[in-house]
Design a protein around this motif. Structure first.
Motif, short mmCIF file in Angstrom:
data_model
loop_
_atom_site.label_atom_id
_atom_site.label_comp_id
_atom_site.label_asym_id
_atom_site.label_seq_id
_atom_site.Cartn_x
_atom_site.Cartn_y
_atom_site.Cartn_z
N TYR A 25 0.31 -0.96 -0.14
CA TYR A 25 0.15 -0.04 0.07
C TYR A 25 1.22 0.98 0.56
CZ TYR A 25 -3.17 3.55 0.75
OH TYR A 25 -3.80 4.90 0.20
N ASN A 26 1.11 2.01 -1.04
CA ASN A 26 1.75 3.14 -1.51
C ASN A 26 1.13 4.04 -2.10
OD1 ASN A 26 2.24 1.45 -3.68
ND2 ASN A 26 4.43 0.96 -3.03
N ARG A 27 -0.02 4.06 -2.63
CA ARG A 27 -0.53 4.84 -3.53
C ARG A 27 -0.41 6.63 -2.74
NH1 ARG A 27 -6.16 5.58 -4.15
NH2 ARG A 27 -6.54 4.05 -3.02
N ASP A 61 -8.55 6.94 -11.90
CA ASP A 61 -8.19 5.50 -12.10
C ASP A 61 -9.17 4.32 -11.60
OD1 ASP A 61 -5.20 6.46 -13.77
OD2 ASP A 61 -4.20 5.71 -11.57
N LEU A 62 -9.26 3.54 -12.92
CA LEU A 62 -10.71 2.10 -12.38
C LEU A 62 -9.58 1.00 -12.00
CD1 LEU A 62 -12.57 3.86 -15.83
CD2 LEU A 62 -12.48 4.48 -13.50
N SER A 63 -10.48 0.60 -11.20
CA SER A 63 -10.32 -1.11 -10.89
C SER A 63 -11.82 -1.97 -10.62
CB SER A 63 -9.16 -1.09 -9.85
OG SER A 63 -9.29 -2.22 -9.19
N PRO A 64 -11.25 -2.64 -11.23
CA PRO A 64 -12.60 -3.91 -11.17
C PRO A 64 -13.22 -4.25 -9.54
CG PRO A 64 -11.43 -5.30 -11.69
CD PRO A 64 -10.38 -3.45 -11.74
N CYS A 65 -12.03 -3.99 -8.24
CA CYS A 65 -12.21 -4.60 -7.15
C CYS A 65 -11.87 -3.46 -5.77
CB CYS A 65 -10.67 -5.68 -7.02
SG CYS A 65 -10.55 -6.59 -5.52
N MET A 97 -4.47 -0.09 -6.64
CA MET A 97 -5.14 0.61 -8.24
C MET A 97 -3.95 -0.46 -8.24
SD MET A 97 -8.10 1.95 -7.55
CE MET A 97 -8.12 2.51 -9.18
N ASP A 98 -3.84 -2.19 -7.86
CA ASP A 98 -2.64 -2.74 -9.46
C ASP A 98 -3.14 -2.67 -9.72
OD1 ASP A 98 -0.10 -2.47 -7.11
OD2 ASP A 98 -1.05 -3.15 -5.54
N LYS A 121 -4.05 -15.78 -7.36
CA LYS A 121 -3.61 -15.86 -8.48
C LYS A 121 -1.90 -15.45 -8.44
CE LYS A 121 -7.04 -17.94 -10.60
NZ LYS A 121 -7.81 -17.09 -12.01
N ASP A 122 -1.30 -15.56 -9.37
CA ASP A 122 -0.14 -14.92 -9.38
C ASP A 122 0.01 -13.20 -10.29
OD1 ASP A 122 3.06 -14.32 -9.21
OD2 ASP A 122 2.83 -15.52 -11.40
N LEU A 123 -1.02 -12.97 -9.14
CA LEU A 123 -0.81 -11.54 -9.41
C LEU A 123 -1.27 -10.76 -8.23
CD1 LEU A 123 -3.96 -10.83 -12.02
CD2 LEU A 123 -1.58 -10.25 -11.83
N THR A 124 -0.36 -8.83 -8.21
CA THR A 124 -0.53 -8.35 -6.82
C THR A 124 -2.11 -7.62 -7.22
OG1 THR A 124 2.12 -8.24 -7.20
CG2 THR A 124 -0.15 -6.35 -6.26
N PRO A 125 -3.17 -7.44 -6.38
CA PRO A 125 -2.71 -7.99 -5.04
C PRO A 125 -3.03 -9.25 -4.78
CG PRO A 125 -4.65 -6.91 -4.85
CD PRO A 125 -4.25 -6.69 -6.30
N CYS A 126 -3.68 -10.40 -6.22
CA CYS A 126 -4.55 -11.54 -5.10
C CYS A 126 -4.25 -12.90 -5.25
CB CYS A 126 -5.08 -12.12 -7.39
SG CYS A 126 -6.31 -10.79 -7.83
N ARG A 127 -2.36 -12.10 -5.45
CA ARG A 127 -1.00 -13.78 -4.97
C ARG A 127 -0.93 -13.77 -2.97
NH1 ARG A 127 2.47 -10.40 -7.08
NH2 ARG A 127 2.99 -11.48 -8.63
#
Length: 347
Positions: free
Chosen positions: A48-50, A249-253, A259-260, A291-297
């Motif tokens: 968390y460094n936004r 910026d847009l995110s689905p989560c 906002m990764d 899943k192998d994504l930030t933040p999913c991992r």
């Protein structure tokens, strides 16, 4: 060249949009990534460094115009304390002219005054979520640290913080025309022993459409760890979420507080184009807890509502007389307990 415009969605296809007026917060709660700003590493590992900032009038107006075309619900919140925004009342006035979506907000109540509450009523707010997490001063000061003002806007001493918050809730619930309200208590290791007193304090004061919500703690996309966290499958696409942060910026989560998983920006993309576009379609198959994504991992819980508890006033809902909260379980500060979740319930 102007940005593209979304088509008008039918009601059954509309999105649930979170509009972040700011990601700044005056509280540093131990269950929230706001306690780990700067270079501090979060408990569960996701960053968390936004950058912190305030939504400009241009981004706000463009966002609202797009929401009028595709949103069924708009929540002021996402991440940060919205009442910190210097244009908060101006933005509420604009939202009071909305025609096509319901409006809700989520606040820690710390800076809310009588004038704020009157504005909520004036703009026809549809739902207020008041995040409290405690009912006694000792627990509140531990679970919800930060500056608090009273109904008149005066800063209160630490010993009086809980009393000031409780007075605001009492005042709001006492207004005959207050909108449906959810008093939110996030169950964690930091407020053990407060659950039953919280329900007993507020349930008798609720109006017919008000609810006390004892909410499951979430890890904010694999950032926070607590024994109260429970495993749960990702459901962001089923819920049709779309976050608009203060920059546009847009995110689905709704747990992607860094906002990764950005899929576009409202100043150059329509909400329809971003949510249905190539980046989003690619993410649909790649996102999900582990899943192998930030933040999913590092995310294990997504939106786990399986242990949420709802309480209404039995004076308005006689069936509630049999709905009693169970005794608090003792929760320590060990690593999260991961157990399969049962069927989810909406917040």
């Amino acid at each position: 060249m102007s940005a593209p415009v979304s088509p008008i969605y039918p009601q059954e296809q509309r999105l649930r949009v979170d509009l972040e007026l700011t990601n700044a917060c005056n509280f540093k709660c131990p269950i929230c990534p706001q306690a780990f700003t700067g270079d501090r590493v979060t408990e569960a590992g996701a960053p968390y460094n936004r950058r912190t900032g305030m939504m400009s009038p241009e981004v706000f107006e463009r966002s609202v115009e797009e929401c009028e075309r595709v949103a069924g619900w708009v929540e002021l919140g996402f991440f940060g304390e919205q009442t910190l925004h210097r244009r908060y009342f101006d933005y509420l006035d604009r939202l009071g002219r909305r025609e096509s979506f319901a409006l809700e907000l989520n606040t820690n109540l710390s800076l809310v005054t009588r004038e704020t509450l009157a504005k909520w009523i004036e703009v026809r707010l549809d739902l207020a979520r008041l995040s409290v997490d405690a009912v006694t001063p000792e627990v509140f000061n531990r679970a919800r640290p930060g500056q608090v003002r009273d109904l008149d806007g005066n800063i209160v001493d630490e010993a009086d913080r809980m009393d000031a918050i409780n007075e605001k809730i009492d005042y709001w619930l006492g207004l005959a025309d207050h909108c449906p309200t959810r008093l939110v208590f996030v169950k964690s290791s930091h407020n053990t022993g407060e659950r039953l007193p919280f329900v007993e304090r507020w349930r008798p004061r609720l109006g017919p459409e008000d609810v006390v919500l004892l909410k499951q703690m979430l890890s904010y996309g694999g950032k926070m760890a607590d024994p109260a966290v429970r495993a749960h499958a990702c459901n962001i696409w089923n819920e049709r979420y779309l976050m608009i942060d203060w920059r546009g910026d847009l995110s689905p989560c709704n747990l992607d507080t860094n906002m990764d998983l950005a899929i576009g920006n409202v100043m150059r993309d329509s909400l329809h184009g971003a949510y249905r576009g190539a980046i989003a379609n690619h993410l649909r198959s790649r996102t999900g807890c582990g899943k192998d994504l930030t933040p999913c991992r590092t995310c294990v819980d997504a939106n786990n509502w399986s242990e949420n508890e709802f309480y209404k006033n039995a004076a308005h809902h006689p069936e509630e007389a049999l709905n009693q909260p169970p005794a608090d379980a003792e929760v320590g500060h060990e690593s999260p307990t991961m157990t399969p979740a049962t069927a989810a319930q909406p917040l």
